[in-house]
Structure formats: structure tokens, C-alpha cells
Write a protein that holds these residues in place. Structure first.
Motif, PDB file in Angstrom:
ATOM      1  N   THR A 175       0.848  -1.193   0.000  1.00  0.00           N
ATOM      2  CA  THR A 175       0.000   0.000   0.000  1.00  0.00           C
ATOM      3  C   THR A 175       0.885   1.246   0.000  1.00  0.00           C
ATOM      4  O   THR A 175       2.010   1.228   0.504  1.00  0.00           O
ATOM      5  N   SER A 177       0.709   5.663   0.647  1.00  0.00           N
ATOM      6  CA  SER A 177      -0.003   6.863   1.096  1.00  0.00           C
ATOM      7  C   SER A 177       0.843   8.053   0.675  1.00  0.00           C
ATOM      8  O   SER A 177       1.943   8.264   1.190  1.00  0.00           O
ATOM      9  N   GLU A 181      -2.704  13.049   4.935  1.00  0.00           N
ATOM     10  CA  GLU A 181      -3.855  12.340   5.479  1.00  0.00           C
ATOM     11  C   GLU A 181      -4.478  11.407   4.442  1.00  0.00           C
ATOM     12  O   GLU A 181      -5.632  11.021   4.559  1.00  0.00           O
ATOM     13  N   GLY A 182      -3.704  11.056   3.439  1.00  0.00           N
ATOM     14  CA  GLY A 182      -4.238  10.211   2.381  1.00  0.00           C
ATOM     15  C   GLY A 182      -4.463   8.781   2.842  1.00  0.00           C
ATOM     16  O   GLY A 182      -3.706   8.243   3.659  1.00  0.00           O
ATOM     17  N   GLU A 183      -5.517   8.184   2.334  1.00  0.00           N
ATOM     18  CA  GLU A 183      -5.803   6.789   2.646  1.00  0.00           C
ATOM     19  C   GLU A 183      -4.823   5.888   1.903  1.00  0.00           C
ATOM     20  O   GLU A 183      -4.496   6.142   0.743  1.00  0.00           O
ATOM     21  N   PRO A 184      -4.329   4.855   2.548  1.00  0.00           N
ATOM     22  CA  PRO A 184      -3.431   3.917   1.863  1.00  0.00           C
ATOM     23  C   PRO A 184      -4.112   3.292   0.651  1.00  0.00           C
ATOM     24  O   PRO A 184      -5.257   2.829   0.742  1.00  0.00           O
ATOM     25  N   GLN A 185      -3.409   3.312  -0.463  1.00  0.00           N
ATOM     26  CA  GLN A 185      -3.941   2.742  -1.696  1.00  0.00           C
ATOM     27  C   GLN A 185      -3.131   1.492  -2.064  1.00  0.00           C
ATOM     28  O   GLN A 185      -1.897   1.525  -2.067  1.00  0.00           O
TER      29      GLN A 185
END
Length: 255
Positions: A175, A177, A181-185
Motif C-alpha cells: 500500500t 499513502s 492524510e491520504g488513505e493507503p492505496q
């Protein structure tokens, strides 16, 4: 003057004959064991997970799976200077050694698919070389797509997320980020490219007095995603080149 040149030529011929007998073929009893391990290049807080990292772009990543193919390891002798270089250039034996037809005693051609695993420090044996006695100053590691006879293929093909590494030099899953504050992708990438690196050895010498040695190379996996950012996703970055550049000059010790 003519007599002196004739004497020099005869003396050089005799020395070349002796050098050919001593350094042109495999020497029984000379053994260099090669191995590989993994580690970090950068400090990290104690709260970080085992495969958690921050790359050079400030991207936070967690690797959940990783496999890389080390195709070969080759020893490179130290550069010769002075009269030794002169004799080597004249020697037909030296040329024959450099183009060994039966098999190169200074090159390990057994490909290994190396799993990143869940923790660092495990030493993975790669194999042994039986080089001629001498001093070796560099080692060349070649990362390349795995053939169907590579070691470690079956291990990569097992588990909850199996990977067929035939034809692949690198496979990573995890994952990313890219913001504060980004969501893990999730991401998953495979590469078929090649990369090589020459690493410095600490005066590795094999002789009758010291016939055995061991080299343990380290891959600093937390640099493999360097260059990855929101603008440059993993598939657009030379990650195989990153793997090659992550090799740490090995430690050298008796077996």
C-alpha cells in the motif's frame, strides 16, 4: 641492447608459464561461499511495522509481498599494475582464463528468486565458488528475469497470494499513502527489466594460507520504492535499478 631484450623476453616467458600454472584454472580447496540477507538503509521509529517505510519523496508505504530475482554473482579481480599488467597482456594463458569455455570459476550462474519475507537478518545461502587464488576487489550482481530453473520459484508460487516469477525480475505488492492524510492505496507491480551493480569488496584474498571465505550481501529493501510519488506511480519508476543500487558491500568472514 639486443642481448638484454632477448634475456628479458626469455625471463618473461618463464614467468608467464609459472603464472599460467598458478592462476589460470580452478584451484582445489579454494572456496568462497556467497549469501544474501535483507536490512534497512534508513532509521525508523519503533512503532513502525516490519515492512513499513518512508521513501525519498516522503511517500509512506507498507510492503506485504516482495520477490526479486538475482540472476548471477561474479567476482572481479583487482586491477593489475606495473609489471604484472605487462605480463598479463602478453600472456596467452591469461586470455584463455578470461574466456573460460568449460565454466567460469568466478561466476555463480544459479538464479535465485529471493523472498522479502517478514523480517530481516535471515541469511540465504546462494552457493559456492571455487575461484583461482588471488585478490578480488569487486563483485557484480545481476538482477534479471527468472528462468524456469531458478531457485525459489516454488516458494513464490505458494501462500495466500502466489506469484509466478518465471520471466519476472521483481514483484512487489503493498500500500502507498502519498499525502499527509491520504488513505493507503493498494498497489501491485511486476518488472521484466534487468539491472547490474558492481560493489566493492574488502580485499578478499584466497590463497593456500587462507583458502576459504564467505561473503554476505545485503539488500536494503526500504529504498526500493525511491522515486515513487503521486506523479510517479511504481510502474513508471525503475524499481529494478533501485534494487541493484540497494546492495550493500558485503561483510567478509571465514565460514
Amino acid at each position: 641492447m639486443r642481448s638484454f631484450l632477448k634475456t628479458l623476453t626469455l625471463g618473461a616467458t618463464a614467468l608467464l608459464s609459472l603464472a599460467g600454472c598458478g592462476g589460470g584454472s580452478r584451484e582445489d580447496g579454494m572456496t568462497l561461499d556467497l549469501a544474501l540477507t535483507t536490512g534497512r538503509a534508513r532509521p525508523i521509529s519503533g512503532a513502525a511495522g516490519a515492512r513499513e517505510l518512508m521513501n525519498d519523496q516522503g511517500v509512506h508505504a507498507v510492503l506485504t509481498s516482495g520477490f526479486v530475482t538475482l540472476g548471477s554473482v561474479e567476482l572481479l579481480p583487482c586491477a593489475e599494475v606495473g609489471w604484472k599488467r605487462f605480463l598479463r597482456q602478453l600472456s596467452p594463458v591469461g586470455t584463455a582464463w578470461a574466456h573460460h569455455t568449460v565454466g567460469n570459476p568466478t561466476r555463480l550462474d544459479i538464479a535465485h528468486v529471493v523472498s522479502l519475507g517478514s523480517s530481516d537478518g535471515t541469511v540465504i545461502p546462494l552457493g559456492s565458488l571455487h575461484p583461482p587464488p588471488g585478490r578480488y576487489c569487486h563483485a557484480r550482481l545481476n538482477f534479471e528475469p527468472a528462468g524456469d530453473d531458478a531457485e525459489g520459484l516454488s516458494a513464490a508460487a505458494q501462500g495466500d497470494a502466489p506469484v509466478d516469477m518465471v520471466g519476472r525480475s521483481l514483484h512487489l505488492r503493498g500500500t502507498l499513502s502519498t499525502g499527509q492524510e491520504g488513505e493507503p492505496q493498494p498497489f501491485e507491480v511486476s518488472f521484466q527489466t534487468r539491472a547490474s551493480v558492481d560493489v566493492l569488496l574488502e580485499w578478499v584474498t584466497l590463497s593456500e594460507a587462507e583458502p576459504h571465505a564467505q561473503l554476505v550481501f545485503a539488500l536494503t529493501w526500504d529504498t526500493w520504492l525511491d522515486g515513487v510519488s503521486a506523479e510517479q506511480p511504481p510502474a513508471n519508476v525503475d524499481l529494478v535499478g533501485n534494487v541493484a543500487r540497494s546492495v550493500v558491500p558485503p561483510t567478509s568472514a571465514g565460514p
